[in-house]
Structures are given as C-alpha cells and as structure tokens.
Design a protein around this motif. Sequence first.
Motif, PDB file in Angstrom:
ATOM      1  N   TRP A 140      30.271  44.292  53.996  1.00 18.39           N
ATOM      2  CA  TRP A 140      30.559  43.079  53.237  1.00 18.39           C
ATOM      3  C   TRP A 140      29.924  41.880  53.917  1.00 18.39           C
ATOM      4  O   TRP A 140      29.346  42.000  55.007  1.00 18.39           O
ATOM      5  N   GLY A 141      30.029  40.733  53.273  1.00 24.42           N
ATOM      6  CA  GLY A 141      29.495  39.500  53.831  1.00 24.42           C
ATOM      7  C   GLY A 141      30.101  38.311  53.107  1.00 24.42           C
ATOM      8  O   GLY A 141      30.845  38.474  52.135  1.00 24.42           O
ATOM      9  N   PRO A 142      29.801  37.091  53.558  1.00 28.01           N
ATOM     10  CA  PRO A 142      30.366  35.898  52.934  1.00 28.01           C
ATOM     11  C   PRO A 142      29.834  35.654  51.530  1.00 28.01           C
ATOM     12  O   PRO A 142      28.720  36.068  51.204  1.00 28.01           O
ATOM     13  N   GLY A 143      30.642  34.952  50.711  1.00 28.34           N
ATOM     14  CA  GLY A 143      30.368  34.706  49.304  1.00 28.34           C
ATOM     15  C   GLY A 143      29.418  33.553  49.055  1.00 28.34           C
ATOM     16  O   GLY A 143      28.568  33.275  49.894  1.00 28.34           O
ATOM     17  N   PRO A 144      29.560  32.919  47.860  1.00 22.08           N
ATOM     18  CA  PRO A 144      30.772  32.790  47.058  1.00 22.08           C
ATOM     19  C   PRO A 144      31.019  33.953  46.098  1.00 22.08           C
ATOM     20  O   PRO A 144      30.089  34.588  45.623  1.00 22.08           O
ATOM     21  N   GLY A 145      32.309  34.198  45.865  1.00 21.60           N
ATOM     22  CA  GLY A 145      32.718  35.184  44.892  1.00 21.60           C
ATOM     23  C   GLY A 145      33.955  34.690  44.159  1.00 21.60           C
ATOM     24  O   GLY A 145      34.722  33.884  44.682  1.00 21.60           O
ATOM     25  N   ARG A 146      34.153  35.188  42.950  1.00 25.53           N
ATOM     26  CA  ARG A 146      35.254  34.740  42.099  1.00 25.53           C
ATOM     27  C   ARG A 146      35.933  35.960  41.489  1.00 25.53           C
ATOM     28  O   ARG A 146      35.254  36.856  40.964  1.00 25.53           O
ATOM     29  N   ALA A 147      37.248  36.008  41.568  1.00 23.33           N
ATOM     30  CA  ALA A 147      38.033  37.105  41.003  1.00 23.33           C
ATOM     31  C   ALA A 147      38.948  36.529  39.931  1.00 23.33           C
ATOM     32  O   ALA A 147      39.870  35.763  40.228  1.00 23.33           O
ATOM     33  N   VAL A 148      38.702  36.884  38.672  1.00 21.24           N
ATOM     34  CA  VAL A 148      39.505  36.399  37.558  1.00 21.24           C
ATOM     35  C   VAL A 148      40.572  37.442  37.245  1.00 21.24           C
ATOM     36  O   VAL A 148      40.260  38.618  36.997  1.00 21.24           O
ATOM     37  N   ALA A 149      41.841  37.033  37.298  1.00 21.33           N
ATOM     38  CA  ALA A 149      42.940  37.961  37.057  1.00 21.33           C
ATOM     39  C   ALA A 149      42.834  38.578  35.669  1.00 21.33           C
ATOM     40  O   ALA A 149      42.537  37.904  34.682  1.00 21.33           O
ATOM     41  N   ALA A 150      43.045  39.900  35.631  1.00 24.37           N
ATOM     42  CA  ALA A 150      43.016  40.642  34.372  1.00 24.37           C
ATOM     43  C   ALA A 150      44.099  41.712  34.452  1.00 24.37           C
ATOM     44  O   ALA A 150      44.680  41.947  35.518  1.00 24.37           O
ATOM     45  N   ALA A 151      44.385  42.346  33.343  1.00 22.07           N
ATOM     46  CA  ALA A 151      45.411  43.382  33.317  1.00 22.07           C
ATOM     47  C   ALA A 151      45.054  44.490  34.301  1.00 22.07           C
ATOM     48  O   ALA A 151      44.011  45.138  34.166  1.00 22.07           O
ATOM     49  N   GLY A 152      45.900  44.711  35.315  1.00 16.80           N
ATOM     50  CA  GLY A 152      45.691  45.789  36.272  1.00 16.80           C
ATOM     51  C   GLY A 152      44.721  45.498  37.392  1.00 16.80           C
ATOM     52  O   GLY A 152      44.475  46.358  38.239  1.00 16.80           O
TER      53      GLY A 152
END
Length: 396
Positions: free
Chosen positions: A121-133
Amino acid sequence: MQVRMMAEIGSGSDYHERARALAPEIAGFADRIEAERRLPEKLLDALFAAGLYRLLLPRAFAGGEIDPASFVEIIETVAKADASTAWCLSQAAGCSMVAAFVAPDVAATVFGRDRRAILAWGPGPGRAVAAAGGYRITGKWSFASGGRHASWLGGICTVVEADGTPRRERDGAPAIRTALFPAARAEMTDIWDVIGLRGTASDAFAVSDLFVAEGYTVARDDQASRREAGPLYCFPTSSLYAVGFAGVALGIARVTLDAFIGLAADKTPRGFKSTLRDNAVIQSEVARAEARLGAARSFLLGSLHEIWRDVAAANRLTLAQRMCIRLAATYAIDQATSVVDAAYHAAGATAIFQSNDFERRFRDIHTVAQQVQGRASHFETVGQFMLGLEPDLLFV
C-alpha cells in the motif's frame, strides 16, 4: 547459489539464518534488480521459500511473528546484499501486520492460503463512499513499494456517507479506513524513475468505484480492533516501518564502510606515496565512522530488546516507548547516512564508477534518508515530548 530453505515457522534466529544463507544469491541478483527495477521471479521464489515475506505476519496464518529487534537484524543482513530487496521485505512485513486487526477469515483469504501472498500500500488520496455492506472506493495511491509483486493492495481512504457527508470519529477527526482488494483489480502506473532503491518498484496504483466489503476494510493500528494477543501487535505499523527501514540503512552503511576499509589497503591516491590506510586522517575517520555506526545500532537494538520485554509483560506500548523507537530509528538512519557519506568521499574518484561498491549504496542510502521515516524533523518531535510540549504524533 541454491539454498535449501525450511518452510516451517521459525524463531527470529531461524529466519536470520535463512537470510544469511540466502544473502549471496540476493547479492548475485543486485545488478539485475537495479536494471529491471523489479525483484526477479527466481529471487522472489527463494524469498517466499525462506518465509522472509512473512516475518511480522501472525503465526495463526503461517507467519513468523518475530520480535522487532530480530526483524531489524534480518533486514540489515538482507540490505548488505541488496537494499531494494531489504526495503521490499520491510514494507511487506509492516503491511502484513494488518492481519491482526481483521476477521480471521479475511486474514486467511489475504495471507493464509498462499505462501506467496504480499500486501502493498501507499499514501492516497483515496475516498470510500459508504454503501450497503461496505464501501465504494476511488483513489490513486503512490509509493507502493513491492506493489508489482503484490497479490493484494491496500488503499487508505477518507470515509464519506452515501450522501457525501464526511464521516467523523468520536473525537471529531475524519474517519480513515484502509480498503484491501486483489491487486488484479487495480491499474498500476510506472512512476518509479528515481536515483536509489530502484528495485523496489514503488509505483502508483488506482481504482475507480470499486466495491469493497466492510470486512475487508480496517482502521489500521486500532487496538480496539486487535484480534491477536501477541505483543508484536501492540506496536503500530509506523514503529515497525521505522525500525525496518533503519535496518536497511544500517546494512547499507556496514557494507559500505567495510568496502572502504578493503579499498584503503590497496589504493594509493594520485600524488601520494602511500596507501589510504597509512593516512592518519583516514585512520581517524574510519574509527569515528565505526563508533557512530556501532553506537546507533546498539541504541536501536538495545532499546527494542528492553521495550519488547516490557511490552510482553504489560501488553501495551506507551507513548514514551514509541518516542524512544522513533528516536533510535531516526538516529540510526542519520548516522548510517553520515557513515556512507564519509566512506564515499574518502574513496575519491573510485566511488563514482558503477563497477565499484560505493556508487549504488550512496544513492540507496540517500533515498532511504529522503523517505518519511528518515526525516530530521523526527528529532524535533521527540524533543517536544521530552520537554513536556505537545508533540506532532502523525508518524510516531
């Protein structure tokens, strides 16, 4: 060189012996690693067979789960043969510690069913959008050392709700999670055109709107999520990265200083009547370099032995202990760099040729020193703590 490797889980000394046995083979690949900017498949086979990619992985998933001081010594030994190989092993080892913080079935999927498993892994940017499950992940991450050899990748993401509202922790800080997904799901980009550690293939990777199930995301180093009882997992990954990369620096410095001592016995510089080793200034510089390197190494290993003993008894790592690790690791990288610089300059014009033992190691050590673990500002952080001020804890 063909070395018969044991596949079973071993102690720190067992893994160290495997590293020593494999070192000549690693050194034999060094020029190819530098030219191809990758670890060759044949070398990877040998590293996997020796279990050297599993040093900090929990034993429950066929890992070594060795103590930090043994980890440093193993990485140091590999770095004497090739710094890029040592860096890849150190990086992968730190990533594998995440197995202690996810559900056992997830850890088994990522690590436990494939002896060739590597997480990078390494530094972002990254975005996680909440979804079902789970989450829908979008981002681009760089400095993914060993990513070209990885079976899984981890994207560090800021979490937002489905409506775009940023998610917050109880203290108001942004919610951060690392999403784990198969490497085949990401697009790799070659960005690693650098002066040193060229063989680490620390490239970038990206995904767009990739669904990752909740169980395959983790708040790294969150002790509330810890599932493994071993004292190793009281240590944050930042501490193990610090000491591992310090081990890389110490290995580079040791072999560079030894190479200069060998050169000094034979080289008579232009305009001089005697060899380098007959020069009083050189004699003093070699002794001072040996003292700096030995002192830094002893400080690091001694601190780790003492802290390991205390953590094993208390099942917790204090902020003061983390500060000590940060100080010892930063000092080791700093002193190793100064030793390589001294040897390089004392070697004269000999050191500039790619055919000798100085030029690549000079480039490698200065790449180590430029990485976040080698920042001189860490001294300021530790000094703040010692003086009763509020320290910057981002990389402690």
